[in-house]
Scaffold this motif. Sequence first.
Motif, PDB file in Angstrom:
ATOM      1  N   ILE A 100       2.746  -1.606  -7.081  1.00 40.01           N
ATOM      2  CA  ILE A 100       2.226  -0.557  -6.214  1.00 40.01           C
ATOM      3  C   ILE A 100       3.355  -0.046  -5.324  1.00 40.01           C
ATOM      4  O   ILE A 100       4.012  -0.823  -4.628  1.00 40.01           O
ATOM      5  CB  ILE A 100       1.070  -1.067  -5.339  1.00 40.01           C
ATOM      6  CG1 ILE A 100      -0.126  -1.483  -6.204  1.00 40.01           C
ATOM      7  CG2 ILE A 100       0.649   0.003  -4.340  1.00 40.01           C
ATOM      8  CD1 ILE A 100      -1.285  -2.059  -5.400  1.00 40.01           C
ATOM      9  N   VAL A 101       3.581   1.262  -5.331  1.00 36.80           N
ATOM     10  CA  VAL A 101       4.537   1.915  -4.442  1.00 36.80           C
ATOM     11  C   VAL A 101       3.738   2.644  -3.371  1.00 36.80           C
ATOM     12  O   VAL A 101       2.894   3.482  -3.686  1.00 36.80           O
ATOM     13  CB  VAL A 101       5.441   2.900  -5.204  1.00 36.80           C
ATOM     14  CG1 VAL A 101       6.354   3.637  -4.231  1.00 36.80           C
ATOM     15  CG2 VAL A 101       6.266   2.166  -6.250  1.00 36.80           C
ATOM     16  N   VAL A 102       3.995   2.310  -2.114  1.00 36.99           N
ATOM     17  CA  VAL A 102       3.274   2.916  -0.996  1.00 36.99           C
ATOM     18  C   VAL A 102       4.129   4.033  -0.403  1.00 36.99           C
ATOM     19  O   VAL A 102       5.214   3.775   0.143  1.00 36.99           O
ATOM     20  CB  VAL A 102       2.933   1.888   0.086  1.00 36.99           C
ATOM     21  CG1 VAL A 102       2.154   2.553   1.230  1.00 36.99           C
ATOM     22  CG2 VAL A 102       2.132   0.735  -0.500  1.00 36.99           C
ATOM     23  N   VAL A 138      11.338   5.914  -7.422  1.00 43.56           N
ATOM     24  CA  VAL A 138      10.165   5.683  -8.258  1.00 43.56           C
ATOM     25  C   VAL A 138      10.568   5.628  -9.727  1.00 43.56           C
ATOM     26  O   VAL A 138      10.105   4.770 -10.490  1.00 43.56           O
ATOM     27  CB  VAL A 138       9.108   6.777  -8.020  1.00 43.56           C
ATOM     28  CG1 VAL A 138       7.884   6.535  -8.900  1.00 43.56           C
ATOM     29  CG2 VAL A 138       8.697   6.826  -6.556  1.00 43.56           C
ATOM     30  N   GLU A 139      11.445   6.535 -10.152  1.00 38.15           N
ATOM     31  CA  GLU A 139      11.860   6.576 -11.552  1.00 38.15           C
ATOM     32  C   GLU A 139      12.555   5.279 -11.970  1.00 38.15           C
ATOM     33  O   GLU A 139      12.289   4.738 -13.053  1.00 38.15           O
ATOM     34  CB  GLU A 139      12.786   7.768 -11.784  1.00 38.15           C
ATOM     35  CG  GLU A 139      12.076   9.110 -11.724  1.00 38.15           C
ATOM     36  CD  GLU A 139      13.019  10.269 -11.959  1.00 38.15           C
ATOM     37  OE1 GLU A 139      14.233  10.015 -12.152  1.00 38.15           O
ATOM     38  OE2 GLU A 139      12.553  11.426 -11.956  1.00 38.15           O
ATOM     39  N   GLN A 140      13.451   4.769 -11.121  1.00 37.94           N
ATOM     40  CA  GLN A 140      14.184   3.557 -11.486  1.00 37.94           C
ATOM     41  C   GLN A 140      13.283   2.334 -11.450  1.00 37.94           C
ATOM     42  O   GLN A 140      13.421   1.429 -12.285  1.00 37.94           O
ATOM     43  CB  GLN A 140      15.398   3.387 -10.571  1.00 37.94           C
ATOM     44  CG  GLN A 140      16.480   4.435 -10.854  1.00 37.94           C
ATOM     45  CD  GLN A 140      17.639   4.401  -9.886  1.00 37.94           C
ATOM     46  OE1 GLN A 140      18.137   5.447  -9.453  1.00 37.94           O
ATOM     47  NE2 GLN A 140      18.113   3.225  -9.523  1.00 37.94           N
ATOM     48  N   ALA A 141      12.337   2.287 -10.521  1.00 40.87           N
ATOM     49  CA  ALA A 141      11.386   1.174 -10.507  1.00 40.87           C
ATOM     50  C   ALA A 141      10.461   1.250 -11.719  1.00 40.87           C
ATOM     51  O   ALA A 141      10.137   0.219 -12.344  1.00 40.87           O
ATOM     52  CB  ALA A 141      10.580   1.186  -9.215  1.00 40.87           C
ATOM     53  N   VAL A 150       5.666  -2.391  -2.849  1.00 42.88           N
ATOM     54  CA  VAL A 150       6.948  -2.010  -2.267  1.00 42.88           C
ATOM     55  C   VAL A 150       6.816  -0.644  -1.608  1.00 42.88           C
ATOM     56  O   VAL A 150       5.927   0.146  -1.960  1.00 42.88           O
ATOM     57  CB  VAL A 150       8.056  -1.981  -3.350  1.00 42.88           C
ATOM     58  CG1 VAL A 150       7.877  -0.790  -4.293  1.00 42.88           C
ATOM     59  CG2 VAL A 150       9.452  -1.965  -2.736  1.00 42.88           C
ATOM     60  N   THR A 151       7.668  -0.370  -0.621  1.00 39.21           N
ATOM     61  CA  THR A 151       7.761   0.963  -0.054  1.00 39.21           C
ATOM     62  C   THR A 151       9.200   1.266   0.291  1.00 39.21           C
ATOM     63  O   THR A 151       9.989   0.360   0.571  1.00 39.21           O
ATOM     64  CB  THR A 151       6.880   1.115   1.204  1.00 39.21           C
ATOM     65  OG1 THR A 151       6.892   2.498   1.605  1.00 39.21           O
ATOM     66  CG2 THR A 151       7.396   0.269   2.366  1.00 39.21           C
ATOM     67  N   TRP A 152       9.544   2.552   0.254  1.00 40.64           N
ATOM     68  CA  TRP A 152      10.841   3.010   0.782  1.00 40.64           C
ATOM     69  C   TRP A 152      10.601   4.004   1.916  1.00 40.64           C
ATOM     70  O   TRP A 152      11.494   4.734   2.299  1.00 40.64           O
ATOM     71  CB  TRP A 152      11.723   3.655  -0.300  1.00 40.64           C
ATOM     72  CG  TRP A 152      11.059   3.898  -1.609  1.00 40.64           C
ATOM     73  CD1 TRP A 152      10.321   4.967  -1.990  1.00 40.64           C
ATOM     74  CD2 TRP A 152      11.075   3.011  -2.736  1.00 40.64           C
ATOM     75  NE1 TRP A 152       9.881   4.814  -3.273  1.00 40.64           N
ATOM     76  CE2 TRP A 152      10.322   3.617  -3.769  1.00 40.64           C
ATOM     77  CE3 TRP A 152      11.654   1.766  -2.989  1.00 40.64           C
ATOM     78  CZ2 TRP A 152      10.127   3.026  -5.020  1.00 40.64           C
ATOM     79  CZ3 TRP A 152      11.465   1.182  -4.230  1.00 40.64           C
ATOM     80  CH2 TRP A 152      10.710   1.814  -5.220  1.00 40.64           C
ATOM     81  N   ASP A 153       9.380   4.001   2.431  1.00 36.73           N
ATOM     82  CA  ASP A 153       8.983   4.878   3.534  1.00 36.73           C
ATOM     83  C   ASP A 153       9.001   4.073   4.833  1.00 36.73           C
ATOM     84  O   ASP A 153       8.241   3.109   4.983  1.00 36.73           O
ATOM     85  CB  ASP A 153       7.583   5.427   3.259  1.00 36.73           C
ATOM     86  CG  ASP A 153       7.082   6.362   4.350  1.00 36.73           C
ATOM     87  OD1 ASP A 153       7.760   6.500   5.395  1.00 36.73           O
ATOM     88  OD2 ASP A 153       6.001   6.956   4.153  1.00 36.73           O
ATOM     89  N   GLU A 154       9.856   4.460   5.772  1.00 37.89           N
ATOM     90  CA  GLU A 154       9.984   3.746   7.044  1.00 37.89           C
ATOM     91  C   GLU A 154       8.645   3.582   7.752  1.00 37.89           C
ATOM     92  O   GLU A 154       8.351   2.527   8.315  1.00 37.89           O
ATOM     93  CB  GLU A 154      10.967   4.513   7.948  1.00 37.89           C
ATOM     94  CG  GLU A 154      11.118   3.966   9.336  1.00 37.89           C
ATOM     95  CD  GLU A 154      11.881   2.655   9.385  1.00 37.89           C
ATOM     96  OE1 GLU A 154      11.788   1.969  10.420  1.00 37.89           O
ATOM     97  OE2 GLU A 154      12.566   2.314   8.395  1.00 37.89           O
TER      98      GLU A 154
END
Length: 417
Positions: free
Chosen positions: A10-12, A24-27, A79-83
């Motif tokens: 799950i990407v948040v 997102v593409e690499q994950a 996982v997230t890459w959003d602060e």
Amino acid sequence: MYRSTVPLLIVVGGSDPVYRGYCVEQAAAAYPVALIDTKAPSLRPGLVLDYEVADTHDPQSVVAAGLALAARHPIAGVVTWDEYALVPTAELADRLGVPGNTPEAMNACRDKATSRRLFAEHQVPSAASTRVDTLVEATAAALRTGFPVVLKPASHAASIGVVRVDTVEQLPAAWEFAATGADEQGPEGSGVLVEEYLSGPEISVECVTRHGVTTALAVTRKEVAFEPYFEEVGHTLDAGDPLLPEVAPVAVRAVQALGITEGIQHVEMRLTPTGPRIIEVNSRIGGDLIGKLVGLATGLDLPRIAADVACGKVPDLTRTKHATAAIKIVYPPASGTLTARHLPIAPGPVRPWLHQVTWLRDCGERVVLPPAGDLDTSRIGWFVVTADTPSAARQRLAALTDALTLTVGSSPGDHRA
């Protein structure tokens, strides 16, 4: 609705195709991906197998969306890459029983006042800091700290509301700027911080942590402009940067002080006359395509590493490249309407070193420089290059900048920008 028998990642949030699409593409190259975001995904078709719409800054909303996904699929990790989604993501990982940081640790990252306190308790070199709620309190704190000082919202990001103040006479205008930014900050912190100004070059250390063990992977050297504001306009990452052995221990101690145990960290610091000192720790991949620079310079796939850690797997930290990668972010010469934008150079086989030319603004659109403008209104685009050395990368970026034609026409109200 599609149902998977293979556990999903799950990407948040953080699915913006311009700044975070590559993550997102690499994950997704390694894991089937489900997305929780504020709207339906606009990424390449087939990249996301399922999604839920939610307020990604609200823990209850994210947890509800994650439970809905978990009712349809087995979940490997979150996982997230959003602060701004760090705390909700931690809450969801805890609820699903997958690897992740505690909400307390993510709150400590988001609230810079808590970060400073923990740095002091663990003797991590940082900056003197005081949280204030009024201009009167800010003035008293600045006089105690000594000028210059920095005013910043306690829990914002992207240098929003951050300003250097050199004299007491500048405080009222600086307070208005910082307090306006603080009105829009995340709920993890409150008020404005008055901090000691750290002089010297600004860098970040890109790290990965698994089971509480942190490894520093690379150093990013930053270009900051538009003083007294702190707008980041470029980044250079060299695989063999000699600074890494010096700054890595400071970055590792900062990560440990905040209680971070999993994931990627973007640790910002300044190289002051007294040594490296921490600005802040962001518990996610750095913005402005820094994760892509890591891959181009070292071969390390940072989004894949983040996904592996989130799913409880040992990440591959084998370097396969030894180069320099750099990004130059293009800003207009003035605020107004963009009337001309032309670069007679394009990526292709003739220039394998030119990896990306991205445009964010078209002719006819209004652009506004800081401080009135923000990332959405001031940036026109960027160039990404590689080279054998940092100096060669800078020369290539300079050549691209010299070849670029940008013309901005005045618009009503530009004198206020």
